[in-house]
Motif scaffolding. Structure first.
Motif, short mmCIF file in Angstrom:
data_model
loop_
_atom_site.label_atom_id
_atom_site.label_comp_id
_atom_site.label_asym_id
_atom_site.label_seq_id
_atom_site.Cartn_x
_atom_site.Cartn_y
_atom_site.Cartn_z
N GLY A 33 -59.49 -11.14 -27.61
CA GLY A 33 -60.10 -12.42 -27.30
C GLY A 33 -59.23 -13.27 -26.41
O GLY A 33 -58.30 -12.78 -25.76
N GLU A 81 -67.60 -14.47 -17.12
CA GLU A 81 -68.16 -13.14 -17.39
C GLU A 81 -67.12 -12.04 -17.15
O GLU A 81 -67.08 -11.05 -17.90
CB GLU A 81 -69.42 -12.89 -16.57
N VAL A 84 -65.01 -12.01 -20.21
CA VAL A 84 -65.74 -11.40 -21.33
C VAL A 84 -65.69 -9.88 -21.22
O VAL A 84 -65.45 -9.18 -22.21
CB VAL A 84 -67.20 -11.92 -21.39
N VAL A 87 -62.25 -8.64 -22.23
CA VAL A 87 -62.07 -8.72 -23.68
C VAL A 87 -62.88 -7.62 -24.37
O VAL A 87 -62.40 -7.01 -25.33
CB VAL A 87 -62.46 -10.12 -24.21
N VAL A 99 -62.16 -16.62 -29.82
CA VAL A 99 -62.98 -17.15 -28.74
C VAL A 99 -62.59 -18.61 -28.55
O VAL A 99 -62.68 -19.41 -29.48
CB VAL A 99 -64.49 -17.00 -29.05
N GLU A 106 -72.52 -19.87 -24.33
CA GLU A 106 -72.79 -19.19 -25.60
C GLU A 106 -74.05 -19.73 -26.25
O GLU A 106 -74.85 -18.97 -26.82
CB GLU A 106 -71.59 -19.33 -26.54
N PHE A 112 -69.54 -15.48 -24.28
CA PHE A 112 -69.02 -14.67 -25.37
C PHE A 112 -70.04 -14.37 -26.47
O PHE A 112 -69.73 -13.62 -27.40
CB PHE A 112 -67.79 -15.34 -25.99
N LEU A 115 -70.62 -10.69 -27.30
CA LEU A 115 -69.39 -10.08 -27.81
C LEU A 115 -69.10 -10.55 -29.24
O LEU A 115 -68.62 -9.77 -30.07
CB LEU A 115 -68.22 -10.39 -26.89
N ILE A 116 -69.40 -11.80 -29.54
CA ILE A 116 -69.25 -12.30 -30.92
C ILE A 116 -70.17 -11.49 -31.84
O ILE A 116 -69.74 -11.03 -32.90
CB ILE A 116 -69.57 -13.81 -31.01
#
Length: 159
Positions: A33, A81, A84, A87, A99, A106, A112, A115-116
């Motif tokens: 992150g 991006e 992201v 990560v 994050v 978001e 993110f 990805l979260i």
């Protein structure tokens, strides 16, 4: 077990998250992150938003320098991006995803957010800073998985 810790944004949030990250690394946890800080603008405008990889692999500026008198959103969505994606490549094998902010991107399902969700599906702990004006949107996103906490109070055990 997947869990998401929401850290309320204050003037000390970025420093507190860096201390938490250092403590987790010392405890043997693998982190992925980004953490945030600010850097001066060459034009004298608002400071740049700088993201640092939680594992120390890269640093990236995600804001645009719009000049000293400019207003409006300075976020460079393309730069965000790119971060992201970097990560995401480091996520496999991680225990914790940091994050820097749950922001407008978001809130709209970008940035993110995917990805979260991926990290939570994989059973990782996610730690995210949330500004007061984004609290409702974050709660809608995270639902029952959200736990509001001070960074000093967050503790997880290595796998």
């Amino acid at each position: 077990m997947a869990q998401i810790f929401a850290v309320p944004c204050t003037g000390q949030t970025d420093a507190a998250l860096a201390v938490l990250r250092d403590r987790m690394v010392a405890d043997g946890l693998r982190v992925a992150g980004v953490l945030q800080d600010r850097a001066p603008s060459a034009s004298g405008g608002k400071a740049h938003m700088v993201l640092h990889d939680a594992a120390g692999r890269f640093t990236s500026v995600i804001s645009q320098d719009l000049g000293a008198g400019a207003g409006g959103c300075r976020l460079d969505p393309g730069a965000l991006e790119d971060v992201v994606l970097r990560v995401a490549q480091a996520l496999p094998g991680a225990d914790v995803l940091f994050v820097n902010r749950f922001g407008k991107q978001e809130e709209q399902g970008r940035g993110f957010a995917p990805l979260i969700a991926e990290a939570l599906d994989a059973g990782l702990t996610v730690i995210v800073a949330v500004a007061p004006e984004k609290r409702g949107a974050f709660q809608g996103f995270a639902g029952d998985l959200a736990h509001w906490a001070d960074p000093a109070d967050i503790a997880i055990a290595p796998a």
